[in-house]
Design a protein around this motif. Structure first.
Motif, PDB file in Angstrom:
ATOM      1  N   ALA A  13       0.837  -1.203   0.000  1.00  0.00           N
ATOM      2  CA  ALA A  13       0.000   0.000   0.000  1.00  0.00           C
ATOM      3  C   ALA A  13       0.872   1.254   0.000  1.00  0.00           C
ATOM      4  O   ALA A  13       2.006   1.257   0.480  1.00  0.00           O
ATOM      5  CB  ALA A  13      -0.905  -0.003   1.234  1.00  0.00           C
ATOM      6  N   HIS A  14       0.319   2.322  -0.572  1.00  0.00           N
ATOM      7  CA  HIS A  14       0.995   3.615  -0.612  1.00  0.00           C
ATOM      8  C   HIS A  14       0.255   4.554   0.332  1.00  0.00           C
ATOM      9  O   HIS A  14      -0.870   4.958   0.054  1.00  0.00           O
ATOM     10  CB  HIS A  14       0.981   4.188  -2.028  1.00  0.00           C
ATOM     11  CG  HIS A  14       1.577   3.278  -3.055  1.00  0.00           C
ATOM     12  ND1 HIS A  14       1.349   3.426  -4.413  1.00  0.00           N
ATOM     13  CD2 HIS A  14       2.384   2.182  -2.918  1.00  0.00           C
ATOM     14  CE1 HIS A  14       2.001   2.479  -5.068  1.00  0.00           C
ATOM     15  NE2 HIS A  14       2.626   1.712  -4.181  1.00  0.00           N
ATOM     16  N   HIS A  15       0.871   4.885   1.441  1.00  0.00           N
ATOM     17  CA  HIS A  15       0.214   5.720   2.443  1.00  0.00           C
ATOM     18  C   HIS A  15       0.418   7.199   2.141  1.00  0.00           C
ATOM     19  O   HIS A  15       1.486   7.597   1.657  1.00  0.00           O
ATOM     20  CB  HIS A  15       0.770   5.409   3.833  1.00  0.00           C
ATOM     21  CG  HIS A  15       0.318   4.078   4.361  1.00  0.00           C
ATOM     22  ND1 HIS A  15       0.684   3.605   5.599  1.00  0.00           N
ATOM     23  CD2 HIS A  15      -0.472   3.105   3.827  1.00  0.00           C
ATOM     24  CE1 HIS A  15       0.135   2.405   5.800  1.00  0.00           C
ATOM     25  NE2 HIS A  15      -0.557   2.091   4.736  1.00  0.00           N
ATOM     26  N   PRO A  16      -0.556   8.039   2.413  1.00  0.00           N
ATOM     27  CA  PRO A  16      -0.365   9.487   2.245  1.00  0.00           C
ATOM     28  C   PRO A  16       0.676   9.995   3.238  1.00  0.00           C
ATOM     29  O   PRO A  16       0.825   9.448   4.331  1.00  0.00           O
ATOM     30  CB  PRO A  16      -1.755  10.068   2.539  1.00  0.00           C
ATOM     31  CG  PRO A  16      -2.428   9.042   3.386  1.00  0.00           C
ATOM     32  CD  PRO A  16      -1.910   7.709   2.920  1.00  0.00           C
ATOM     33  N   TRP A  17       1.401  11.037   2.844  1.00  0.00           N
ATOM     34  CA  TRP A  17       2.436  11.570   3.720  1.00  0.00           C
ATOM     35  C   TRP A  17       2.628  13.060   3.471  1.00  0.00           C
ATOM     36  O   TRP A  17       2.185  13.605   2.457  1.00  0.00           O
ATOM     37  CB  TRP A  17       3.759  10.828   3.522  1.00  0.00           C
ATOM     38  CG  TRP A  17       4.308  10.837   2.120  1.00  0.00           C
ATOM     39  CD1 TRP A  17       4.003   9.965   1.112  1.00  0.00           C
ATOM     40  CD2 TRP A  17       5.263  11.758   1.560  1.00  0.00           C
ATOM     41  NE1 TRP A  17       4.696  10.265  -0.026  1.00  0.00           N
ATOM     42  CE2 TRP A  17       5.475  11.371   0.219  1.00  0.00           C
ATOM     43  CE3 TRP A  17       5.958  12.850   2.066  1.00  0.00           C
ATOM     44  CZ2 TRP A  17       6.363  12.050  -0.632  1.00  0.00           C
ATOM     45  CZ3 TRP A  17       6.838  13.532   1.224  1.00  0.00           C
ATOM     46  CH2 TRP A  17       7.027  13.131  -0.098  1.00  0.00           C
ATOM     47  N   SER A  18       3.276  13.698   4.427  1.00  0.00           N
ATOM     48  CA  SER A  18       3.653  15.103   4.311  1.00  0.00           C
ATOM     49  C   SER A  18       5.133  15.232   4.650  1.00  0.00           C
ATOM     50  O   SER A  18       5.729  14.335   5.253  1.00  0.00           O
ATOM     51  CB  SER A  18       2.831  15.973   5.270  1.00  0.00           C
ATOM     52  OG  SER A  18       1.454  15.948   4.947  1.00  0.00           O
ATOM     53  N   GLN A 136       7.268  13.030   7.320  1.00  0.00           N
ATOM     54  CA  GLN A 136       6.801  12.847   8.685  1.00  0.00           C
ATOM     55  C   GLN A 136       6.704  11.370   9.074  1.00  0.00           C
ATOM     56  O   GLN A 136       6.243  11.059  10.176  1.00  0.00           O
ATOM     57  CB  GLN A 136       5.442  13.532   8.869  1.00  0.00           C
ATOM     58  CG  GLN A 136       5.521  15.051   8.830  1.00  0.00           C
ATOM     59  CD  GLN A 136       4.190  15.721   9.095  1.00  0.00           C
ATOM     60  OE1 GLN A 136       3.139  15.078   9.079  1.00  0.00           O
ATOM     61  NE2 GLN A 136       4.217  17.027   9.332  1.00  0.00           N
ATOM     62  N   VAL A 137       7.143  10.485   8.193  1.00  0.00           N
ATOM     63  CA  VAL A 137       7.196   9.063   8.545  1.00  0.00           C
ATOM     64  C   VAL A 137       8.222   8.899   9.665  1.00  0.00           C
ATOM     65  O   VAL A 137       9.375   9.316   9.515  1.00  0.00           O
ATOM     66  CB  VAL A 137       7.603   8.204   7.334  1.00  0.00           C
ATOM     67  CG1 VAL A 137       7.725   6.732   7.745  1.00  0.00           C
ATOM     68  CG2 VAL A 137       6.593   8.359   6.201  1.00  0.00           C
ATOM     69  N   PRO A 138       7.855   8.331  10.815  1.00  0.00           N
ATOM     70  CA  PRO A 138       8.812   8.192  11.921  1.00  0.00           C
ATOM     71  C   PRO A 138      10.040   7.399  11.491  1.00  0.00           C
ATOM     72  O   PRO A 138       9.921   6.359  10.828  1.00  0.00           O
ATOM     73  CB  PRO A 138       8.009   7.432  12.988  1.00  0.00           C
ATOM     74  CG  PRO A 138       6.574   7.702  12.654  1.00  0.00           C
ATOM     75  CD  PRO A 138       6.513   7.804  11.160  1.00  0.00           C
TER      76      PRO A 138
END
Length: 290
Positions: A13-18, A136-138
């Motif tokens: 899956a491709h998760h939304p990110w900022s 913002q991905v940890p």
């Protein structure tokens, strides 16, 4: 031995990110640049004999305008080491090596080939992680991931849920998605990355390795030239996709940085500088209290 990537279906899956604040280089409260280097772009140019590789020697102090992205440092170092390995391959396969007998030549073949595969995979990991670091991905989500896990791995949240079958997540696909690069990654680039990762895992990083095949010096060198040329040709093509991603992010962040600085020059209050920097979208001011 022929190294051709096998085509497969990728289901991560491709998760939304900022973007996160660490995507920029900061000089005080001003944006001074972008906190990553186009390592894949530089490496591709160098392999085509059209450019030089960056070397970052000092981690920047917070707010002093220098790079603080740890994967920029490791990626740049891996890049220059990889360049030495490539030069060793070229020099050895094109030299006389009169001091090498058949055994020495075969050992040198395995050493150089393993280093080419190993550093190709490590360099790709660093390129991807330095881009993820700007989001913002940890960092704990990707810091310990090898290349294969960056391509596709079980969702860590689902893994913690008792009895729930985890869905797959692709860190690479997640980065590519906002820039409409999914198809070229899932139908080409990721297959090449998977091949490099497989070669690294089966021949260069663990206890398994190709067998010595004692033959003439010329035959060992010819095998080395062929095998490394195939790996590097695929690596060069894979870098073209990573270059597209780097350039999209650099352009996107440059536009965002200019927009933020313009808003600040127009008097935007510091408390209203809490932006949600969505890739591919214009900067939106979130007023305090909203």
């Amino acid at each position: 031995m022929t190294h051709e990537p096998s085509s497969r279906d990728w289901h991560g899956a491709h998760h939304p990110w900022s973007y996160g604040p660490r995507c920029f280089l900061w000089l005080g409260s001003d944006i001074a640049g972008i906190n990553f280097l186009p390592l894949a772009t530089e490496m591709r140019a160098w392999l085509k004999r059209k450019g030089n590789l960056s070397l970052v020697l000092e981690r920047g102090e917070e707010g002093k305008g220098g790079y603080s992205n740890p994967y920029t440092f490791s990626g740049a170092s891996l890049g220059v080491i990889f360049s030495r390995v490539v030069n060793s391959w070229h020099d050895y396969t094109n030299s006389e090596s009169i001091d090498h007998d058949e055994v020495a030549a075969e050992i040198e073949r395995l050493r150089i080939y393993n280093e080419v595969v190993l550093y190709a995979a490590r360099f790709c990991e660093a390129v991807i992680k330095q881009l993820l670091y700007c989001t913002q991905v940890p960092e704990k989500r990707f810091k310990g991931m090898a290349l294969g896990a960056l391509l596709e791995s079980p969702c860590p949240s689902c893994k913690r849920a008792n009895g729930k079958q985890p869905h797959s997540v692709s860190m690479v696909g997640t980065l590519a998605h906002p820039f409409h690069l999914c198809l070229e990654f899932e139908h080409c680039a990721m297959d090449h990355m998977a091949l490099v990762n497989t070669l690294r895992n089966t021949e260069a990083a663990h206890s398994d390795i190709q067998m010595l095949d004692i033959r003439t010096v010329a035959e060992s060198k010819a095998q080395l030239a062929k095998d490394c040329d195939e790996v590097l040709s695929g690596f060069l093509h894979m870098l073209s996709h990573l270059e597209n991603l780097e350039q999209c992010m650099l352009e996107d962040l440059a536009l965002k940085g200019d927009a933020i600085m313009l808003l600040k020059l127009k008097g935007l209050a510091p408390e209203d500088c809490n932006f949600d920097l969505v890739p591919g979208q214009a900067v939106v001011v979130q007023k305090s209290g909203d």
